[in-house]
Design a protein around this motif. Structure first.
Motif, PDB file in Angstrom:
ATOM      1  N   LEU A 174       0.834  -1.210   0.000  1.00 18.29           N
ATOM      2  CA  LEU A 174       0.000   0.000   0.000  1.00 18.29           C
ATOM      3  C   LEU A 174       0.863   1.253   0.000  1.00 18.29           C
ATOM      4  O   LEU A 174       0.558   2.244  -0.681  1.00 18.29           O
TER       5      LEU A 174
ATOM      6  N   HIS B 220       0.872   4.073  -2.811  1.00 15.13           N
ATOM      7  CA  HIS B 220       0.669   5.489  -2.476  1.00 15.13           C
ATOM      8  C   HIS B 220       1.800   6.359  -3.032  1.00 15.13           C
ATOM      9  O   HIS B 220       1.575   7.496  -3.457  1.00 15.13           O
TER      10      HIS B 220
ATOM     11  N   ILE C 160      -7.513   4.116   3.459  1.00 12.51           N
ATOM     12  CA  ILE C 160      -7.572   2.872   2.683  1.00 12.51           C
ATOM     13  C   ILE C 160      -8.778   2.067   3.141  1.00 12.51           C
ATOM     14  O   ILE C 160      -8.870   1.680   4.306  1.00 12.51           O
TER      15      ILE C 160
ATOM     16  N   HIS D 217      -4.651   0.993  -4.690  1.00 13.38           N
ATOM     17  CA  HIS D 217      -4.944   2.284  -4.073  1.00 13.38           C
ATOM     18  C   HIS D 217      -4.559   3.430  -4.998  1.00 13.38           C
ATOM     19  O   HIS D 217      -3.484   3.426  -5.609  1.00 13.38           O
TER      20      HIS D 217
ATOM     21  N   CYS E 275      -5.076   7.939  -4.767  1.00 12.84           N
ATOM     22  CA  CYS E 275      -5.682   9.066  -4.060  1.00 12.84           C
ATOM     23  C   CYS E 275      -6.718   9.729  -4.959  1.00 12.84           C
ATOM     24  O   CYS E 275      -6.632   9.654  -6.187  1.00 12.84           O
TER      25      CYS E 275
ATOM     26  N   VAL F 249       1.425   4.999   4.540  1.00 15.64           N
ATOM     27  CA  VAL F 249       0.035   4.613   4.726  1.00 15.64           C
ATOM     28  C   VAL F 249      -0.137   3.990   6.103  1.00 15.64           C
ATOM     29  O   VAL F 249       0.632   3.132   6.518  1.00 15.64           O
TER      30      VAL F 249
ATOM     31  N   ASN G  18      -3.288   2.217   8.381  1.00 13.87           N
ATOM     32  CA  ASN G  18      -4.678   1.779   8.296  1.00 13.87           C
ATOM     33  C   ASN G  18      -4.885   0.645   9.278  1.00 13.87           C
ATOM     34  O   ASN G  18      -3.972   0.188   9.951  1.00 13.87           O
TER      35      ASN G  18
END
Length: 554
Positions: free
Chosen positions: A179, A183, A195, A202, A204, A216, A218
């Motif tokens: 991730l 990103h 996320i 992923h 934005c 990231v 999450n």
């Protein structure tokens, strides 16, 4: 399955354990056959969950895979039977006898009769061999000690008893790294991305000004539970109960041999020290001793194809430390890369050998016992034979029983004689076949030798005393030398403590000798006499090793 796919299964197992999906963990262990959870197995045996015990075992081995597997299943079913008798539940005992124990009558009819006679006793402890049987709990504990030793010695479990060392929540960490990488690739990264799914990559949302991407965070990272616990806890149980002399029986060796009514003990013949564990970083290496027919009962082993790919070969000189560097240097570009022929053999290829004189003739052996001679230039299969015993009546009782149960065997090794007039085939069940070759499709039976107890791992030709001989080695830990004309046994070399994996005959300054390697990584050297091994040292990596000399013998 590739190495990375195999490792992914371990990561999933760790994740499932951390999330406490206990049943799913054990179903995946069983279905993949990659990791045998000894602690779970111990608990199932201790609780008498016999159906689950056998179901879990079946993901790794079958009753008739080898003598260790046979004894494992026998001990479990015998305990189940004795417990039914102990409860005076004769109906269940008869059912266990008929469904579970009857299969062993094919291998030891007298033993089956003796077990059956226990039904006639008021208390099976009246049988002298079972007079020390205690209560159910202690009997299960004693059996577990023996089962663990049999499993550890069984080659089918050799690289499946240790769970890899992983950091906590390794799968979660890899997902978060992915991730973060996704990103980093966002054109307009948000400082604190939210996320919500792993199902798509992923990205934005709407631009909100160019900013440096932030790591990231999450919910996936969450709290890291404890890592998967793989090491089984030791049993602190007395060895009393049904052993004749519980205080004096050592449990340092494993019985891979006879099954019987008596309680497991260390005094049974055919003791085998535990083989060293081979490296687990190469999934293409299938460490099975050959009476294991595991390869026939599962999908095709890793890395084995039913197609023969022929590539042009350039023989490159090798320089070792300490040798002169006068050779021309070579690069990887000198290695063959273009496939020039595909030969569809039809079943998984286990061994190949080019003819020493007619160098486009290729001898092939497969996992279902087929052998074939191919003319590589024309892609033509000249000769083909299926596996069969030529004279079953002359075979040993053990081989007859094995073939009666399943009339097939895998080829472990094929090899031409030095002049190409003969070729040998070593099978995973006891025997070696020697054929004479007269060109084209003219292949004739020459010799059938009941060579070893269990599997014949390897064979080679040699000329001791100017006499053509065939050398074999096998699961019974022996190396044997046979007259290639008459089939008579000339020598037997014993001294390995594990099944012998390969043999390499050689001569130097008119001295003939044989190198042998065993599955525990021991290398020995033998002269053609009865004086024992002259050399004893460890192979690199202390595991299965094949030795070969260059053509010039240097």
């Amino acid at each position: 399955m590739s190495s990375l796919s195999r490792e992914l299964v371990f990561l999933i197992l760790q994740f499932l354990d951390e999330e406490k999906f206990r049943d799913t963990v054990h179903r995946l262990e069983e279905e993949s056959g990659f990791y045998f959870n000894m602690k779970y197995f111990e608990d199932s045996v201790a609780n008498g969950e016999w159906d689950e015990v056998e179901k879990y075992l079946s993901g790794f081995t079958k009753v008739d895979d080898n003598r260790y597997s046979m004894k494992i299943f026998f001990e479990i079913r015998k305990q189940k039977y004795l417990e039914a008798l102990d409860k005076n539940d004769h109906g269940s005992a008869v059912e266990i006898l008929r469904k579970d124990l009857k299969v062993f009558a094919n291998f030891n009819e007298d033993l089956f009769k003796e077990i059956t006679l226990l039904l006639t006793l008021g208390n099976f402890r009246e049988n002298e061999q079972l007079s020390k049987y205690g209560d159910t709990r202690s009997a299960r504990a004693i059996m577990l000690v023996e089962l663990k030793k049999l499993i550890e010695a069984n080659p089918l479990f050799r690289d499946k008893l240790q769970f890899p060392t992983l950091k906590n929540s390794r799968l979660r960490t890899l997902i978060n790294q992915s991730l973060n990488w996704q990103h980093q690739l966002c054109k307009n990264p948000k400082p604190n991305p939210d996320i919500k799914t792993l199902f798509v990559d992923h990205t934005c949302g709407q631009p909100n000004g160019a900013r440096a991407p932030s790591p990231v965070t999450n919910q996936l990272m969450g709290t890291m539970p404890k890592p998967f616990q793989a090491a089984p806890s030791p049993l602190n149980t007395s060895l009393g109960g049904w052993m004749a002399n519980p205080s004096s029986v050592p449990h340092q060796a494993i019985s891979g041999g006879a099954i019987g009514v008596t309680a497991p003990n260390g005094a049974v013949a055919s003791m085998l020290k535990r083989p060293r564990t081979p490296p687990s970083n190469n999934p293409a290496m299938d460490y099975q001793t050959a009476d294991s027919e595991h390869v026939l009962k599962r999908s095709r082993p890793f890395g084995i194809s039913d197609e023969v790919n022929i590539m042009p070969v350039n023989i490159l000189p090798v320089t070792y430390p300490g040798q002169s560097h006068a050779h021309t240097s070579y690069s990887s570009d000198d290695l063959p890369k273009a496939v020039v022929a595909n030969l569809n053999q039809g079943s998984a290829v286990k061994s190949m050998d080019f003819h020493p004189v007619q160098q486009t003739l290729l001898l092939v052996g497969t996992n279902i016992g087929d052998i074939a001679v191919w003319e590589v230039g024309s892609r033509e299969r000249l000769a083909f034979r299926n596996f069969k015993a030529w004279d079953l009546g002359a075979c040993s009782v053990a081989l007859q029983a094995s073939l009666a149960n399943e009339y097939t065997a895998s080829v472990n090794r094929v090899m031409w004689s030095p002049d190409g007039t003969l070729f040998g085939v070593a099978y995973s069940k006891h025997i070696v076949h020697l054929y004479s070759y007269h060109g084209g499709d003219d292949v004739r039976d020459h010799l059938e030798i009941d060579a070893h107890v269990g599997s014949v791992s390897d064979l080679a030709f040699s000329h001791p005393n100017k006499q053509l001989c065939i050398i074999t080695c096998g699961e019974d830990k022996a190396i044997k030398v046979w007259d290639a004309v008459t089939g008579s046994k000339q020598y037997i070399f014993e001294g390995h403590e594990a099944p012998v994996y390969s043999v390499c005959p050689h001569y130097k300054e008119n001295i003939q000798f044989i190198f042998s390697t065993a599955v525990d990584g021991k290398i020995k050297a033998w002269l053609y006499d009865s004086m024992g091994s002259r050399v004893d040292y460890d192979a690199p990596g202390r595991s299965c090793t094949t030795m070969a000399y260059s053509a010039d013998g240097t």
